[in-house]
Design an enzyme around this catalytic site. Sequence first.
Site, mmCIF file in Angstrom:
data_model
loop_
_atom_site.group_PDB
_atom_site.id
_atom_site.type_symbol
_atom_site.label_atom_id
_atom_site.label_comp_id
_atom_site.label_asym_id
_atom_site.label_seq_id
_atom_site.Cartn_x
_atom_site.Cartn_y
_atom_site.Cartn_z
ATOM 1 N N GLU A 135 0.885 -1.130 0.141
ATOM 2 C CA GLU A 135 -0.092 0.073 -0.065
ATOM 3 C C GLU A 135 0.953 1.247 0.060
ATOM 4 O O GLU A 135 0.744 2.185 0.751
ATOM 5 C CB GLU A 135 -1.079 -0.131 1.458
ATOM 6 N N ASP A 259 9.918 22.471 -29.402
ATOM 7 C CA ASP A 259 9.363 23.762 -28.555
ATOM 8 C C ASP A 259 10.897 23.993 -28.004
ATOM 9 O O ASP A 259 11.481 23.581 -27.155
ATOM 10 C CB ASP A 259 8.606 23.227 -27.574
ATOM 11 N N ASP A 313 8.456 26.126 -32.926
ATOM 12 C CA ASP A 313 7.758 27.436 -32.453
ATOM 13 C C ASP A 313 8.322 28.711 -33.196
ATOM 14 O O ASP A 313 9.448 29.104 -33.259
ATOM 15 C CB ASP A 313 8.174 27.626 -31.035
ATOM 16 N N ASP A 393 3.328 21.041 -26.485
ATOM 17 C CA ASP A 393 3.430 22.171 -27.716
ATOM 18 C C ASP A 393 4.235 21.563 -28.731
ATOM 19 O O ASP A 393 3.758 21.883 -29.786
ATOM 20 C CB ASP A 393 4.427 23.288 -26.756
#
Length: 416
Positions: A135, A259, A313, A393
Amino acid sequence: MNIRLSGLLAKAYHPLFWDVYQRRHREYWLMGGRGSGKSSFVSIALICLMLSDPKANVAVYRKVADSLRESVYAQMRWAAQQLGLESYFTCRLSPLEMVYRPTGQRILFRGADDPEKSKGLKTEQGYFAALWFEEASAFHGMEELRTIQASVLRGGRGITLVSYNPPIHAQNWINAEALRAVEGRLYHKSDYRMLPESWLGEGFLMLAEQLKEQNERAYRHMYLGEAVGTGGQVFGNVTVREVPQEELDGLPVRRFGLDFGFAADPDALVECSYQARTRTLYIVGEYVRTGQSLHLLAEKCRELAGDALVRCDSAAPREIAELRRLGVNALGVKKGAGSVEHGIRWLRERTAIVIDGARCPVAAREFSLYEYQRDRNGVFVAECPDRDNHTIDAVRYAMEAVMNQQVVKLKKGGFH
């Protein structure tokens, strides 16, 4: 005694058992929903691992010590019984431990209420061959796990097993950690459908089906172990998995996007492929790095894309010109009002975005964890944040031609 492990472990766990038994990896992360059998698998595998080495001991941790006796302690006793070895173990409650009488090997159970206390964890003989965090989502972060690992697995001889039900929120630390490609770490995902129905019982299966009909989202989280999110996840169509070489070889034309990073942001170069027939986008390559020279970036572009077009870009015309001078087939994308929203919408509307997590760990993390903005009251609003989205992007730039081509087709058909 003649115990057949194939009768104790579901087929989905057979390859994993031998991997653990031979300690081929340093860490094993087992994630799954209710009834997936992961705890049963770990307990059986750990006892088998002990039997393979008379000096091997095991340490088992949960976040809270009070939960040990009724969970992992009972689980390990069950495993010993299933393997016909219960009479060979001395089981003690204070301290909580199991001792294998023929050799004196020990299974110790501890709570991580204070991880610093693990520094005093020792065994009379041998070494700790395995550390199990059960857990693990209840722990507060990787730092807690690392502190215990460093204290228990001295010398790096042991393996770590981490088992948990993925929390509902994709941003939870353990869900984010599971998206990282870490050397020496093996991930295994399971759910109750991988186990024989006779092991689960009619009652369990009936409850699962009822929840599936009443609330599929809750069913996917509880029984399939999916981080279904809290309503703010931007991309609900992301699948992170290995893309085998034969599947990779059959993908359509590769597309590349870049980018540029500014200040502390990284440059992000991605490699994509789009299957129009199934509306499936594949992200199969990336290079993400901060603070590099344009010469090195150009070299990496040529390595990944070759002579193929790299869409960049357009806000960085000088960088694009320099990349072209350095032999990269770079081109600025056309940007305008609404281009970001249009690109995000197009990505969201694909049937699936398949990301190879090993080849593209940053893209896997960014796409899986990207959420809408929250207002001052913590409520999600229909606005995408401009952070932790560098590969997103880059993918938009890479797919610009495909997006625009589809817009043109819609306009020709009379739709605007």
